[in-house]
Design a protein around this motif. Structure first.
Motif, mmCIF file in Angstrom:
data_model
loop_
_atom_site.group_PDB
_atom_site.id
_atom_site.type_symbol
_atom_site.label_atom_id
_atom_site.label_comp_id
_atom_site.label_asym_id
_atom_site.label_seq_id
_atom_site.Cartn_x
_atom_site.Cartn_y
_atom_site.Cartn_z
ATOM 1 N N ILE A 163 42.269 -2.012 -20.309
ATOM 2 C CA ILE A 163 41.457 -3.154 -20.684
ATOM 3 C C ILE A 163 40.621 -2.809 -21.914
ATOM 4 O O ILE A 163 39.946 -1.775 -21.949
ATOM 5 N N GLY A 164 40.711 -3.682 -22.903
ATOM 6 C CA GLY A 164 39.964 -3.517 -24.145
ATOM 7 C C GLY A 164 40.814 -3.969 -25.318
ATOM 8 O O GLY A 164 42.020 -4.213 -25.180
ATOM 9 N N MET A 165 40.196 -4.071 -26.454
ATOM 10 C CA MET A 165 40.870 -4.559 -27.662
ATOM 11 C C MET A 165 41.419 -3.389 -28.466
ATOM 12 O O MET A 165 40.802 -2.331 -28.541
ATOM 13 N N MET A 166 42.559 -3.612 -29.112
ATOM 14 C CA MET A 166 43.185 -2.565 -29.921
ATOM 15 C C MET A 166 42.434 -2.290 -31.215
ATOM 16 O O MET A 166 42.758 -1.333 -31.912
ATOM 17 N N VAL B 177 40.627 -7.763 -23.446
ATOM 18 C CA VAL B 177 39.329 -8.357 -23.141
ATOM 19 C C VAL B 177 38.305 -7.671 -24.040
ATOM 20 O O VAL B 177 38.227 -6.441 -24.092
ATOM 21 N N SER B 178 37.517 -8.465 -24.742
ATOM 22 C CA SER B 178 36.533 -7.945 -25.687
ATOM 23 C C SER B 178 35.178 -7.737 -25.012
ATOM 24 O O SER B 178 34.708 -8.611 -24.272
ATOM 25 N N VAL B 179 34.549 -6.616 -25.307
ATOM 26 C CA VAL B 179 33.203 -6.362 -24.772
ATOM 27 C C VAL B 179 32.180 -7.288 -25.428
ATOM 28 O O VAL B 179 31.080 -7.466 -24.895
ATOM 29 N N PHE B 180 32.524 -7.894 -26.548
ATOM 30 C CA PHE B 180 31.611 -8.807 -27.250
ATOM 31 C C PHE B 180 31.924 -10.268 -26.921
ATOM 32 O O PHE B 180 31.078 -10.994 -26.425
ATOM 33 N N ARG B 181 33.157 -10.688 -27.179
ATOM 34 C CA ARG B 181 33.524 -12.099 -27.013
ATOM 35 C C ARG B 181 33.729 -12.499 -25.554
ATOM 36 O O ARG B 181 33.605 -13.668 -25.205
ATOM 37 N N HIS B 182 34.066 -11.544 -24.706
ATOM 38 C CA HIS B 182 34.340 -11.836 -23.290
ATOM 39 C C HIS B 182 33.426 -10.993 -22.386
ATOM 40 O O HIS B 182 33.881 -10.451 -21.383
ATOM 41 N N PHE B 183 32.182 -10.882 -22.767
ATOM 42 C CA PHE B 183 31.246 -9.985 -22.072
ATOM 43 C C PHE B 183 31.229 -10.229 -20.555
ATOM 44 O O PHE B 183 31.350 -9.284 -19.768
ATOM 45 N N ASP B 184 31.066 -11.489 -20.149
ATOM 46 C CA ASP B 184 30.976 -11.787 -18.714
ATOM 47 C C ASP B 184 32.268 -11.426 -17.980
ATOM 48 O O ASP B 184 32.227 -10.881 -16.875
ATOM 49 N N GLU B 185 33.415 -11.721 -18.600
ATOM 50 C CA GLU B 185 34.700 -11.368 -18.001
ATOM 51 C C GLU B 185 34.833 -9.851 -17.873
ATOM 52 O O GLU B 185 35.282 -9.343 -16.842
ATOM 53 N N PHE B 186 34.418 -9.126 -18.923
ATOM 54 C CA PHE B 186 34.508 -7.664 -18.876
ATOM 55 C C PHE B 186 33.576 -7.121 -17.795
ATOM 56 O O PHE B 186 33.929 -6.196 -17.060
ATOM 57 N N GLU C 48 32.797 -8.430 -15.039
ATOM 58 C CA GLU C 48 33.436 -8.622 -13.734
ATOM 59 C C GLU C 48 34.421 -7.495 -13.431
ATOM 60 O O GLU C 48 34.592 -7.097 -12.285
ATOM 61 N N ILE C 49 35.077 -6.980 -14.461
ATOM 62 C CA ILE C 49 36.040 -5.884 -14.312
ATOM 63 C C ILE C 49 35.316 -4.559 -14.165
ATOM 64 O O ILE C 49 35.652 -3.732 -13.324
ATOM 65 N N ASN C 50 34.328 -4.360 -15.014
ATOM 66 C CA ASN C 50 33.604 -3.089 -15.094
ATOM 67 C C ASN C 50 32.147 -3.402 -15.428
ATOM 68 O O ASN C 50 31.841 -3.816 -16.545
ATOM 69 N N PRO C 51 31.230 -3.195 -14.489
ATOM 70 C CA PRO C 51 29.829 -3.560 -14.726
ATOM 71 C C PRO C 51 29.171 -2.804 -15.885
ATOM 72 O O PRO C 51 28.173 -3.254 -16.424
ATOM 73 N N VAL C 52 29.749 -1.703 -16.302
ATOM 74 C CA VAL C 52 29.212 -0.945 -17.434
ATOM 75 C C VAL C 52 29.617 -1.611 -18.754
ATOM 76 O O VAL C 52 28.991 -1.387 -19.780
ATOM 77 N N VAL C 53 30.661 -2.434 -18.737
ATOM 78 C CA VAL C 53 31.202 -3.136 -19.908
ATOM 79 C C VAL C 53 31.513 -2.122 -21.010
ATOM 80 O O VAL C 53 30.971 -2.157 -22.098
ATOM 81 N N LYS C 54 32.415 -1.202 -20.693
ATOM 82 C CA LYS C 54 32.812 -0.158 -21.646
ATOM 83 C C LYS C 54 34.325 -0.171 -21.800
ATOM 84 O O LYS C 54 35.059 -0.199 -20.827
ATOM 85 N N ALA C 55 34.742 -0.149 -23.052
ATOM 86 C CA ALA C 55 36.172 -0.079 -23.358
ATOM 87 C C ALA C 55 36.472 1.287 -23.952
ATOM 88 O O ALA C 55 35.659 1.816 -24.718
#
Length: 193
Positions: free
Chosen positions: A4-7, A31-40, A42-49
């Motif tokens: 999960i994360g952007m290339m 999934v972008s840590v910036f554009r899809h913050f809430d979605e990310f 949900e996957i990982n509460p730290v929001v780290k790619a």
């Protein structure tokens, strides 16, 4: 397996390329840590790619930890890190410099895009990246390995973020290494977005 994360993140991209070289199938979730913050979140509460989720539910963050985990799953001849201690130390040394270049480039991008012009710290922006690459073959022998992947991803990312700052004429061996690597199917299949 999911990645999960952007290339456009060199850290996500190095894992994707490595998984392709290792022949490990995975689902890429852009999934972008910036554009899809809430979605990310949900996957990982730290929001780290990158975030990696194995089929058994194991969740890992940080490209180095993910790659270490995947190395242990690969058969020894296919591994991307040398096993002999001196060669492994050299590989870690090269990877460390490439990862530092990635981190500095990310910081430069933030400095240029977030901070107002009059608040930018010029000496920080002028710091360069050392060309630690030898001309010729791959860095650790006769086949592509993790130091090559990380150095090539770092070079391409730096060229994307700061075009012209670190020219090929200044770092010809690194540019040549990256050009060779970027032509390989594993790199073509994980394009910098």
């Amino acid at each position: 397996m999911q990645l999960i994360g952007m290339m456009d993140s060199p850290f996500v991209r190095r894992v994707a390329v490595s998984m392709a070289v290792l022949g490990i199938p995975f689902e890429h979730r852009p999934v972008s840590v910036f554009r899809h913050f809430d979605e990310f979140r949900e996957i990982n509460p730290v929001v780290k790619a990158p975030t990696f989720i194995d089929d058994d539910g194991t969740q890992l963050i940080d490209s180095t930890l993910i790659l270490d985990y995947l190395e242990q799953r690969a058969a020894p001849p296919a591994r991307l890190m040398p096993q002999e201690p001196a060669a492994r130390r050299n590989a870690l040394h090269l990877i460390g410099f490439a990862l530092a270049a990635c981190e500095k480039t990310v910081q430069i991008a933030y400095e240029q895009s977030v901070r107002p012009q009059d608040k930018r710290h010029a000496p920080w922006l002028e710091r360069g990246v050392a060309d630690a690459v030898r001309a010729g073959t791959w860095l650790c022998g006769d086949r592509l390995m993790q130091p090559d992947i990380t150095a090539a991803v770092a070079w391409r990312f730096t060229q994307h973020i700061s075009p012209g700052e670190f020219g090929s004429s200044r770092y010809p061996a690194l540019a040549a290494l990256s050009e060779r690597a970027e032509a390989l199917p594993a790199f073509v299949g994980a394009p910098l977005e």
